[in-house]
Design a protein around this motif. Structure first.
Motif, short mmCIF file in Angstrom:
data_model
loop_
_atom_site.label_atom_id
_atom_site.label_comp_id
_atom_site.label_asym_id
_atom_site.label_seq_id
_atom_site.Cartn_x
_atom_site.Cartn_y
_atom_site.Cartn_z
N HIS A 8 0.79 -1.29 -0.19
CA HIS A 8 0.08 0.09 -0.14
C HIS A 8 0.95 1.31 0.08
N ALA A 9 1.92 1.09 0.71
CA ALA A 9 3.04 2.29 0.88
C ALA A 9 3.41 2.65 -0.81
N PHE A 10 3.72 1.64 -1.45
CA PHE A 10 4.26 1.58 -2.83
C PHE A 10 3.10 2.19 -3.79
N GLU A 11 2.04 1.82 -3.32
CA GLU A 11 0.89 2.19 -4.19
C GLU A 11 0.69 3.67 -4.28
N SER A 12 0.87 4.22 -3.09
CA SER A 12 0.77 5.71 -2.69
C SER A 12 1.95 6.36 -3.59
N ARG A 13 2.75 5.87 -3.90
CA ARG A 13 3.80 6.37 -4.59
C ARG A 13 3.56 6.44 -6.11
N LEU A 14 2.77 5.45 -6.60
CA LEU A 14 2.21 5.60 -7.99
C LEU A 14 1.18 6.95 -8.06
#
Length: 498
Positions: free
Chosen positions: A266-272
């Protein structure tokens, strides 16, 4: 034969979208039932641009090689040129009847913006249509009241585009020979990530299946981040993967991986989301390549003394005398990668502690960043340089960062081997060694390693005073209001009930 009818074709112009999958312009060109000529142009204006260096063109050449290997089964290839774009179009139009040009919109530098206007003018004179597809979740000419978040999610959840390969018919111009510069670019340096869709897919798969487990714990460490971060940024920057491909792969694994992984994913998704957010800002205000987003900072009192050039050179060479700064710059020079926290620290150090204008700093870093993406680079540079008037002022202390993020000193010792024999208590600030201890360590500051080019504590105090006092100026406050009005989406307004 003189007077013979030209063959009618479509041109597919590859730029920063070097892939065959989820490629709308390619799919559209194939669907028109005309033969296609696929082109990539190593344009002189970009090869000469100070933002780029060999590492970028090597990555592009590797990407093209990978794609052309995929196209072999269709007896096709991307034709690779090294010409001014108008010259290339003139040459192709002499041989073919160009029905249309298909490409993605480019969120690029000012020089590519000017080139696109010349291309558009040339095409209009020839009555040739140019079919441009939006890039990722970026909306060109965004309406004043526009729900960008909803638009972004809509784009990311669309079905991936699959060209009709059975109808694919690609041809090459007569007497075509690939640009000679390609061979110069193809020699690989194993310390750099290899370009191309195949390498991109391997990197994505290894992240979502293995490496993402340590994403949260390793993201801020200059050493751990090399494995635990996604490392997808160069593949996104040059379009070896579409952002939609990454997003949909991530959503699949969010449902598949154990609960312990989901926080990281989810943290990586926010970077997208942030990826397109910054590109949208640059598309809306591309002048930030040259000028601060907040016009009030046009008058910020940066240094203009005779030592600025020397300090920029020492920074570029990793010879500032600040171990973590130097380790990061040497790592960047050798590999093209450093994690986000360290990037922010580098900008903060040069623009805050050294009080050097953000623009020459940004050029040094863009040449080093393998993943240089104009639409992300300039909004980030200005945010970290604190010239927006809206973002939190981030004055990173490189000594504290060093002690916190490289506590055992392994990153510094790897990239600054002249310091590897120092005890850990002296490694982060070698200038504080007592003379007898330096003698015992067989270490002489100024000979074995440079003296620091600034007093960190004193420079931070001066920077803090400069930054906060300038932020209180009326023109900076007014500039901040203009910025917020220009960039805030209607979604945010809806959430606040307006």
């Amino acid at each position: 034969m003189a007077g013979s009818k030209k063959q009618k074709v479509n041109l597919v112009w590859f730029k920063r979208d070097l892939r065959l999958s989820d490629h709308q312009p390619l799919a559209n060109a194939i669907a028109s039932d005309l033969p296609c000529i696929l082109i990539y142009n190593f344009e002189p204006l970009l090869l000469e641009d100070p933002h780029y260096s060999l590492r970028h063109w090597r990555f592009v050449a590797q990407s093209l090689k990978d794609i052309n290997q995929q196209l072999e089964k269709y007896n096709a290839e991307i034709a690779i040129y090294n010409q001014e774009m108008i010259t290339l179009l003139e040459t192709l139009s002499d041989e073919f009847d160009i029905a249309g040009i298909y490409s993605h919109q480019e969120i690029g530098l000012h020089n590519t913006f000017e080139r696109d206007w010349l291309v558009k003018s040339w095409l209009n004179n020839k009555a040739i249509p140019w079919y441009e597809t939006p890039l990722g979740g970026v909306k060109r000419a965004r309406p004043k009241h526009f729900d960008w978040q909803t638009y972004w999610h809509g784009v990311m959840n669309q079905r991936l585009v699959t060209p009709n390969w059975q109808a694919f018919n690609a041809i090459l111009p007569n007497n075509y020979q690939a640009a000679t510069c390609v061979d110069d670019f193809l020699e690989h340096d194993p310390q750099f990530q290899y370009g191309g869709p195949h390498a991109a897919r391997v990197c994505l798969q290894s992240f979502v299946e293995e490496r993402a487990m340590n994403y949260q714990s390793g993201i801020s460490s200059p050493s751990k981040s090399r494995d635990s971060c996604s490392r997808l940024s160069p593949y996104l920057a040059f379009g070896n993967l579409s952002l939609r491909q990454v997003y949909q792969t991530l959503k699949y694994y969010l449902a598949k991986q154990p609960l312990s992984w989901r926080r990281s994913l989810h943290a990586f998704e926010s970077r997208l989301h942030w990826h397109c957010h910054f590109m949208q800002k640059f598309e809306t205000q591309c002048s930030m390549e040259f000028a601060p987003q907040n016009a009030g900072y046009l008058h910020y009192p940066y240094r203009d003394d005779e030592l600025v050039a020397e300090h920029l050179k020492r920074f570029e060479q990793g010879q500032t005398g600040i171990p973590l700064i130097d380790a990061c710059m040497r790592c960047l020079a050798a590999t093209g990668y450093i994690n986000f926290r360290m990037r922010a620290m580098l900008v903060s150090f040069m623009t805050h502690h050294m009080n050097i204008h953000w623009h020459p700093v940004s050029l040094i870093l863009s040449r080093y960043f393998l993943d240089f993406e104009p639409g992300i680079h300039y909004p980030q540079i200005q945010m970290q340089a604190s010239v927006t008037g809206t973002n939190t002022i981030r004055l990173y202390n490189p000594i504290k960062q060093s002690e916190d993020k490289d506590a055992d000193g392994m990153f510094i010792k790897t990239w600054c081997p002249e310091l590897k024999n120092l005890p850990i208590e002296d490694l982060h600030q070698p200038w504080q060694q007592p003379p007898m201890e330096a003698l015992f360590n067989n270490f002489k500051l100024g000979e074995d390693y440079p003296e620091p080019m600034v007093d960190i504590e004193q420079a931070a105090k001066q920077a803090r005073e400069r930054l906060w006092s300038f932020r209180e100026r009326d023109d900076v406050k007014q500039g901040a209001k203009v910025m917020l009005h220009q960039h805030v989406t209607s979604l945010k307004k809806q959430r606040h009930g307006s």
